[in-house]
Design a protein around this motif. Structure first.
Motif, PDB file in Angstrom:
ATOM      1  N   THR A   1     -10.566   5.646   0.679  1.00 17.46           N
ATOM      2  CA  THR A   1     -10.889   6.796  -0.004  1.00 17.46           C
ATOM      3  C   THR A   1     -10.195   7.081  -1.116  1.00 17.46           C
ATOM      4  OG1 THR A   1      -9.390   8.375   1.200  1.00 17.46           O
ATOM      5  CG2 THR A   1     -11.796   8.257   2.007  1.00 17.46           C
ATOM      6  N   PHE A   2     -10.383   7.800  -2.172  1.00 12.00           N
ATOM      7  CA  PHE A   2      -9.505   8.028  -3.232  1.00 12.00           C
ATOM      8  C   PHE A   2      -8.272   8.504  -2.881  1.00 12.00           C
ATOM      9  CE2 PHE A   2     -13.901   8.297  -5.883  1.00 12.00           C
ATOM     10  CZ  PHE A   2     -13.480   7.188  -6.490  1.00 12.00           C
ATOM     11  N   GLU A   3      -8.120   9.492  -2.048  1.00 13.60           N
ATOM     12  CA  GLU A   3      -6.773  10.150  -1.778  1.00 13.60           C
ATOM     13  C   GLU A   3      -5.924   9.011  -0.964  1.00 13.60           C
ATOM     14  OE1 GLU A   3      -9.760  11.694  -0.591  1.00 13.60           O
ATOM     15  OE2 GLU A   3      -9.471  12.531   1.184  1.00 13.60           O
ATOM     16  N   GLU A   4      -6.943   8.022  -0.430  1.00 11.76           N
ATOM     17  CA  GLU A   4      -5.619   7.007   0.409  1.00 11.76           C
ATOM     18  C   GLU A   4      -5.320   5.874  -0.582  1.00 11.76           C
ATOM     19  OE1 GLU A   4      -8.104   6.593   4.755  1.00 11.76           O
ATOM     20  OE2 GLU A   4      -8.765   5.840   3.013  1.00 11.76           O
ATOM     21  N   TYR A   5      -6.148   5.520  -1.618  1.00 11.00           N
ATOM     22  CA  TYR A   5      -5.732   5.054  -2.741  1.00 11.00           C
ATOM     23  C   TYR A   5      -4.555   5.588  -3.656  1.00 11.00           C
ATOM     24  CZ  TYR A   5      -5.964   2.246  -7.124  1.00 11.00           C
ATOM     25  OH  TYR A   5      -5.604   1.468  -8.576  1.00 11.00           O
ATOM     26  N   GLU A   6      -4.634   6.726  -3.855  1.00 11.28           N
ATOM     27  CA  GLU A   6      -3.654   7.442  -4.669  1.00 11.28           C
ATOM     28  C   GLU A   6      -2.436   7.574  -3.660  1.00 11.28           C
ATOM     29  OE1 GLU A   6      -3.631   8.797  -7.408  1.00 11.28           O
ATOM     30  OE2 GLU A   6      -2.498  10.336  -7.566  1.00 11.28           O
ATOM     31  N   ALA A   7      -2.386   7.803  -2.314  1.00 11.85           N
ATOM     32  CA  ALA A   7      -1.250   7.661  -1.556  1.00 11.85           C
ATOM     33  C   ALA A   7      -0.518   6.249  -1.570  1.00 11.85           C
ATOM     34  CB  ALA A   7      -1.647   8.195  -0.134  1.00 11.85           C
ATOM     35  N   PHE A   8      -1.374   5.323  -1.509  1.00 10.19           N
ATOM     36  CA  PHE A   8      -0.748   4.015  -1.582  1.00 10.19           C
ATOM     37  C   PHE A   8      -0.238   3.868  -2.629  1.00 10.19           C
ATOM     38  CE2 PHE A   8      -1.387  -0.560  -2.363  1.00 10.19           C
ATOM     39  CZ  PHE A   8      -0.676  -1.015  -1.363  1.00 10.19           C
ATOM     40  N   THR A   9      -0.888   4.264  -3.879  1.00  8.74           N
ATOM     41  CA  THR A   9      -0.253   3.888  -5.203  1.00  8.74           C
ATOM     42  C   THR A   9       1.261   4.767  -5.500  1.00  8.74           C
ATOM     43  OG1 THR A   9      -2.590   3.699  -6.122  1.00  8.74           O
ATOM     44  CG2 THR A   9      -0.798   4.093  -7.664  1.00  8.74           C
TER      45      THR A   9
ATOM     46  N   CYS B   1       3.317   5.633  -3.262  1.00  4.49           N
ATOM     47  CA  CYS B   1       4.313   5.292  -2.256  1.00  4.49           C
ATOM     48  C   CYS B   1       4.835   3.592  -2.562  1.00  4.49           C
ATOM     49  CB  CYS B   1       4.113   5.278  -0.927  1.00  4.49           C
ATOM     50  SG  CYS B   1       4.537   6.983  -0.280  1.00  4.49           S
ATOM     51  N   ASP B   2       3.861   2.984  -2.667  1.00  4.38           N
ATOM     52  CA  ASP B   2       4.001   1.455  -2.591  1.00  4.38           C
ATOM     53  C   ASP B   2       3.868   0.671  -4.295  1.00  4.38           C
ATOM     54  OD1 ASP B   2       4.510   1.277  -0.069  1.00  4.38           O
ATOM     55  OD2 ASP B   2       2.288   0.809   0.407  1.00  4.38           O
ATOM     56  N   TYR B   3       3.600   1.540  -5.240  1.00  4.23           N
ATOM     57  CA  TYR B   3       3.515   1.036  -6.497  1.00  4.23           C
ATOM     58  C   TYR B   3       4.435   2.047  -7.365  1.00  4.23           C
ATOM     59  CZ  TYR B   3       2.073  -0.578 -11.197  1.00  4.23           C
ATOM     60  OH  TYR B   3       2.072  -0.966 -12.182  1.00  4.23           O
ATOM     61  N   GLU B   4       4.450   3.255  -7.166  1.00  2.32           N
ATOM     62  CA  GLU B   4       5.118   3.887  -7.801  1.00  2.32           C
ATOM     63  C   GLU B   4       6.511   4.322  -7.359  1.00  2.32           C
ATOM     64  OE1 GLU B   4       3.323   7.374  -9.671  1.00  2.32           O
ATOM     65  OE2 GLU B   4       1.761   5.966 -10.461  1.00  2.32           O
ATOM     66  N   LEU B   5       6.529   3.983  -5.933  1.00  2.00           N
ATOM     67  CA  LEU B   5       8.082   3.842  -5.136  1.00  2.00           C
ATOM     68  C   LEU B   5       8.258   5.353  -5.107  1.00  2.00           C
ATOM     69  CD1 LEU B   5       9.619   0.734  -6.224  1.00  2.00           C
ATOM     70  CD2 LEU B   5       7.946   1.003  -4.606  1.00  2.00           C
ATOM     71  N   LEU B   6       7.610   6.399  -4.908  1.00  2.00           N
ATOM     72  CA  LEU B   6       8.004   7.705  -4.694  1.00  2.00           C
ATOM     73  C   LEU B   6       8.286   7.968  -3.218  1.00  2.00           C
ATOM     74  CD1 LEU B   6       5.386   9.911  -6.853  1.00  2.00           C
ATOM     75  CD2 LEU B   6       7.669   9.028  -7.440  1.00  2.00           C
TER      76      LEU B   6
ATOM     77  N   GLU C   1       7.840  12.892   0.491  1.00  2.00           N
ATOM     78  CA  GLU C   1       7.909  14.204   0.054  1.00  2.00           C
ATOM     79  C   GLU C   1       7.505  14.462  -1.251  1.00  2.00           C
ATOM     80  OE1 GLU C   1       9.081  16.497   2.345  1.00  2.00           O
ATOM     81  OE2 GLU C   1       8.388  17.952   0.861  1.00  2.00           O
ATOM     82  N   GLU C   2       7.884  13.595  -2.401  1.00  6.81           N
ATOM     83  CA  GLU C   2       7.487  13.735  -3.685  1.00  6.81           C
ATOM     84  C   GLU C   2       5.964  13.527  -3.932  1.00  6.81           C
ATOM     85  OE1 GLU C   2      11.439  11.841  -5.952  1.00  6.81           O
ATOM     86  OE2 GLU C   2      10.305  10.554  -4.995  1.00  6.81           O
ATOM     87  N   ALA C   3       5.429  12.460  -3.209  1.00  6.93           N
ATOM     88  CA  ALA C   3       3.964  12.110  -3.251  1.00  6.93           C
ATOM     89  C   ALA C   3       3.246  13.146  -2.509  1.00  6.93           C
ATOM     90  CB  ALA C   3       3.795  10.687  -2.587  1.00  6.93           C
ATOM     91  N   ALA C   4       3.857  13.956  -1.654  1.00  3.84           N
ATOM     92  CA  ALA C   4       2.913  14.806  -0.953  1.00  3.84           C
ATOM     93  C   ALA C   4       2.912  16.207  -2.089  1.00  3.84           C
ATOM     94  CB  ALA C   4       3.753  15.324   0.544  1.00  3.84           C
ATOM     95  N   GLN C   5       3.776  16.518  -2.627  1.00  2.32           N
ATOM     96  CA  GLN C   5       3.903  17.855  -3.726  1.00  2.32           C
ATOM     97  C   GLN C   5       2.846  17.194  -4.856  1.00  2.32           C
ATOM     98  OE1 GLN C   5       7.656  18.516  -5.121  1.00  2.32           O
ATOM     99  NE2 GLN C   5       8.289  19.670  -3.299  1.00  2.32           N
ATOM    100  N   LEU C   6       2.912  16.169  -5.286  1.00  2.00           N
ATOM    101  CA  LEU C   6       1.850  15.577  -6.287  1.00  2.00           C
ATOM    102  C   LEU C   6       0.634  15.872  -6.041  1.00  2.00           C
ATOM    103  CD1 LEU C   6       3.368  12.276  -8.298  1.00  2.00           C
ATOM    104  CD2 LEU C   6       2.900  14.702  -9.265  1.00  2.00           C
TER     105      LEU C   6
ATOM    106  N   ILE D   1      -2.540  10.415   5.635  1.00  2.00           N
ATOM    107  CA  ILE D   1      -3.428   9.730   4.732  1.00  2.00           C
ATOM    108  C   ILE D   1      -2.878   8.296   4.117  1.00  2.00           C
ATOM    109  CG2 ILE D   1      -4.248   9.661   2.114  1.00  2.00           C
ATOM    110  CD1 ILE D   1      -3.905  12.850   2.415  1.00  2.00           C
ATOM    111  N   TYR D   2      -1.591   8.280   4.099  1.00  2.00           N
ATOM    112  CA  TYR D   2      -0.601   7.098   3.675  1.00  2.00           C
ATOM    113  C   TYR D   2      -0.935   5.898   4.742  1.00  2.00           C
ATOM    114  CZ  TYR D   2       3.196   3.854   2.442  1.00  2.00           C
ATOM    115  OH  TYR D   2       3.903   2.774   2.302  1.00  2.00           O
ATOM    116  N   SER D   3      -0.811   6.287   6.218  1.00  2.00           N
ATOM    117  CA  SER D   3      -0.727   5.311   7.198  1.00  2.00           C
ATOM    118  C   SER D   3      -2.178   4.866   7.274  1.00  2.00           C
ATOM    119  CB  SER D   3      -0.457   6.309   8.579  1.00  2.00           C
ATOM    120  OG  SER D   3       0.897   6.703   8.417  1.00  2.00           O
TER     121      SER D   3
END
Ligand SMILES: [Zn+2]
Length: 132
Positions: free
Chosen positions: A35-43, A45-50, A53-58, A69-71
């Motif tokens: 899903t788009f939100e899974e793609y965003e969560a992966f991006t 954490c694993d690409y932008e290295l947030l 906590e930071e990613a959840a806020q965004l 979502i990330y798992s």
């Protein structure tokens, strides 16, 4: 009463629909839907290295929701790689954090907080497509 799932904020939707394993036109394992939100969560954490906590806020979700979502994203990507499945990206309950526009005059993409009378920041052109 059924609880409505909240929309998750994403910064930008991917401009492609997914991946097909190299050298394979048809995979026997079918496809995995990310899903788009899974793609965003992966991006995030694993690409932008947030941090989570930071990613959840965004994304406008709680940390436990983000982790779920990330798992799910990691599990689906692992499944696709190991089982040689195609990855299709789409679906989910999302909201764009900002509006994206495409200038038809100079072929540039840009974002804006305003939806009214948007003009291209480069050429000042007014031939604009919203959320292309
Ligand atoms: Zn332009």
């Amino acid at each position: 009463m059924v609880r409505q799932k909240k929309h998750r904020l994403i910064q930008r939707a991917p401009s492609f629909g997914g991946f097909i394993p190299y050298g394979m036109q048809h995979t026997s394992s079918g496809e995995v839907n990310l899903t788009f939100e899974e793609y965003e969560a992966f991006t995030l954490c694993d690409y932008e290295l947030l941090k989570h906590e930071e990613a959840a806020q965004l994304m406008g979700v709680s940390r436990p929701t983000f982790t779920r979502i990330y798992s799910s994203a990691r599990k689906k990507l692992a499944q696709a790689l190991v089982e040689v499945a195609a990855i299709r990206i789409g679906g989910g309950r999302i909201e764009m954090a900002t509006s994206w526009f495409h200038c038809l005059d100079c072929d540039v993409d840009f974002n804006s907080d305003s939806d009214k009378e948007v003009r291209c920041p480069l050429c000042s052109g007014g031939r604009i497509n919203k959320n292309w």
